[in-house]
Design an enzyme around this catalytic site. Structure first.
Site, PDB file in Angstrom:
ATOM      1  N   LYS A  54      12.054 -34.823 -14.233  1.00  0.00           N
ATOM      2  CA  LYS A  54      13.169 -34.023 -13.696  1.00  0.00           C
ATOM      3  C   LYS A  54      14.387 -34.138 -14.627  1.00  0.00           C
ATOM      4  O   LYS A  54      15.035 -33.141 -14.949  1.00  0.00           O
ATOM      5  CB  LYS A  54      13.562 -34.514 -12.294  1.00  0.00           C
ATOM      6  CG  LYS A  54      12.596 -34.093 -11.201  1.00  0.00           C
ATOM      7  CD  LYS A  54      12.934 -34.705  -9.840  1.00  0.00           C
ATOM      8  CE  LYS A  54      11.847 -34.340  -8.828  1.00  0.00           C
ATOM      9  NZ  LYS A  54      12.068 -34.920  -7.496  1.00  0.00           N
ATOM     10  N   GLN A  98      15.265 -39.541  -4.580  1.00  0.00           N
ATOM     11  CA  GLN A  98      13.821 -39.375  -4.746  1.00  0.00           C
ATOM     12  C   GLN A  98      13.068 -39.988  -3.564  1.00  0.00           C
ATOM     13  O   GLN A  98      13.322 -41.121  -3.161  1.00  0.00           O
ATOM     14  CB  GLN A  98      13.380 -40.030  -6.071  1.00  0.00           C
ATOM     15  CG  GLN A  98      11.904 -39.878  -6.402  1.00  0.00           C
ATOM     16  CD  GLN A  98      11.453 -38.448  -6.640  1.00  0.00           C
ATOM     17  OE1 GLN A  98      12.242 -37.573  -7.007  1.00  0.00           O
ATOM     18  NE2 GLN A  98      10.174 -38.182  -6.414  1.00  0.00           N
ATOM     19  N   ASP A 121      17.878 -30.567  -2.780  1.00  0.00           N
ATOM     20  CA  ASP A 121      16.505 -30.616  -2.269  1.00  0.00           C
ATOM     21  C   ASP A 121      16.324 -29.699  -1.059  1.00  0.00           C
ATOM     22  O   ASP A 121      15.197 -29.424  -0.649  1.00  0.00           O
ATOM     23  CB  ASP A 121      16.165 -32.050  -1.829  1.00  0.00           C
ATOM     24  CG  ASP A 121      15.364 -32.809  -2.874  1.00  0.00           C
ATOM     25  OD1 ASP A 121      14.499 -32.179  -3.511  1.00  0.00           O
ATOM     26  OD2 ASP A 121      15.602 -34.019  -3.044  1.00  0.00           O
TER      27      ASP A 121
HETATM   28  N1  GUN Z   1       9.153 -36.594  -3.796  1.00  0.00           N
HETATM   29  C1  GUN Z   1       8.154 -35.688  -3.935  1.00  0.00           C
HETATM   30  N2  GUN Z   1       8.662 -34.430  -3.985  1.00  0.00           N
HETATM   31  C2  GUN Z   1      10.001 -34.557  -3.870  1.00  0.00           C
HETATM   32  C3  GUN Z   1      11.069 -33.615  -3.863  1.00  0.00           C
HETATM   33  O1  GUN Z   1      10.903 -32.396  -3.959  1.00  0.00           O
HETATM   34  N3  GUN Z   1      12.321 -34.142  -3.748  1.00  0.00           N
HETATM   35  C4  GUN Z   1      12.556 -35.476  -3.620  1.00  0.00           C
HETATM   36  N4  GUN Z   1      13.812 -35.895  -3.491  1.00  0.00           N
HETATM   37  N5  GUN Z   1      11.588 -36.371  -3.621  1.00  0.00           N
HETATM   38  C5  GUN Z   1      10.319 -35.919  -3.750  1.00  0.00           C
END
Ligand code: GUN
Length: 291
Positions: A54, A98, A121
């Protein structure tokens, strides 16, 4: 039937170019880059890999990224006060905590602490509420969960018209299954939500023109579950004991019966990052407009 094995690489490159341009225009106008803060708690190896990709993708797109790493022993209070500090930080446009958080931490309560304007998110109840109450507008301009937003981009790319179609979503998580079912129904599909406890699953899935697999069970769906010519969007990323990554669909069995099957890996998964960049730029623009 010849099955198309759909990889998202080209689509991602195209979207990334547009987003890079948007980030550049933002930077020229406001003399600062859109900025994402990423909070990573503990040492889940998969989470570290996700956060690294990311971060790289955001930097490549011309965003600023601030990384905050907390130990696995961090308390709810410590994570929460990190989020609150970032809420107040004027240069931060987006905050991503996360998931999953270490055992014992109520992740939903942490997501609630993120300021809705910075919730890239789309997990905050305010943003989920906007999606439920005003889905089309929220999809077009709001902060919606990234993986479902990526699925809509794939459907656009393959020219799949949702109007009146039977869609079956397998999975009902807050991150994928539930929001994508709301979005697809708002876009005029007839949506059935199934899950691991659904009786006679094949009875439902075999009606689907479009199947969205998001239950996190490796190779759960096979040729006995689908009708010939169905489109299968596989969101699953399951690591087997032999380290191989497989989807929720058994691709060997689905090949030959599905019209199109998204690749795992290289399909839906990486679209999530592209949409995170889009949400961060949206949040940055909206924060500047609100000043
Ligand atoms: N863990 C797996 N997918 C995601 C996501 O889209 N956002 C976040 N914050 N954690 C994740």
């Amino acid at each position: 039937m010849e099955t198309i094995w759909y990889r998202t690489e080209e689509l991602r490159k195209r979207l990334a170019q547009t987003l890079q341009q948007e980030a550049l225009e933002f930077t020229q106008t406001h003399h600062r880059k859109p900025c994402l803060a990423v909070v990573l708690v503990g040492d889940n190896p998969a989470s570290h890999v996700y956060v690294a990709s990311k971060t790289k993708a955001c930097l490549d797109a011309g965003l600023d990224v601030l990384d905050f790493k907390l130990p696995a022993t961090a308390s709810f209070q410590e994570i929460s006060s990190t989020v609150e500090t970032l809420n107040k930080n004027k240069v931060v446009d987006g905050i991503l905590v996360q998931s999953p958080l270490p055992k014992g931490i109520d992740e939903k309560e942490i997501f609630k602490k993120i300021s809705p304007e910075k919730d890239v998110d789309g997990f905050h109840p305010v943003n989920i509420g906007a999606l439920v109450m005003n889905p089309k507008k929220t999809i077009a301009e709001g902060l919606v969960p990234c993986t479902p937003a990526g699925i809509l981009e794939i459907l656009k790319d393959i020219n799949f018209s949702l109007n009146g179609k039977n869609v079956v979503v397998v999975g009902r998580s807050n991150i994928v299954g539930r929001p994508i079912s709301i979005m697809l129904s708002a876009l005029d599909a007839t949506v059935t939500v199934c899950h691991s406890k659904t009786n006679n699953l094949a009875h439902h899935t075999s009606q689907a023109d479009l199947l969205v697999l998001a239950c996190g069970i490796p190779n759960f769906i096979n040729d006995t579950h689908i009708k010939t010519g169905a489109i299968v969007i596989d969101v699953g990323v399951n690591r087997l004991e032999n380290k191989k990554i497989v989807g929720d669909g058994d691709s060997n069995k689905l090949k030959g019966k599905a019209q199109l099957l998204t690749a795992v890996p290289g399909g839906v998964g990486p679209m999530t990052i592209t949409m995170l960049i889009q949400n961060t730029i949206r949040a940055a623009k909206q924060r500047e407009q609100g000043k």
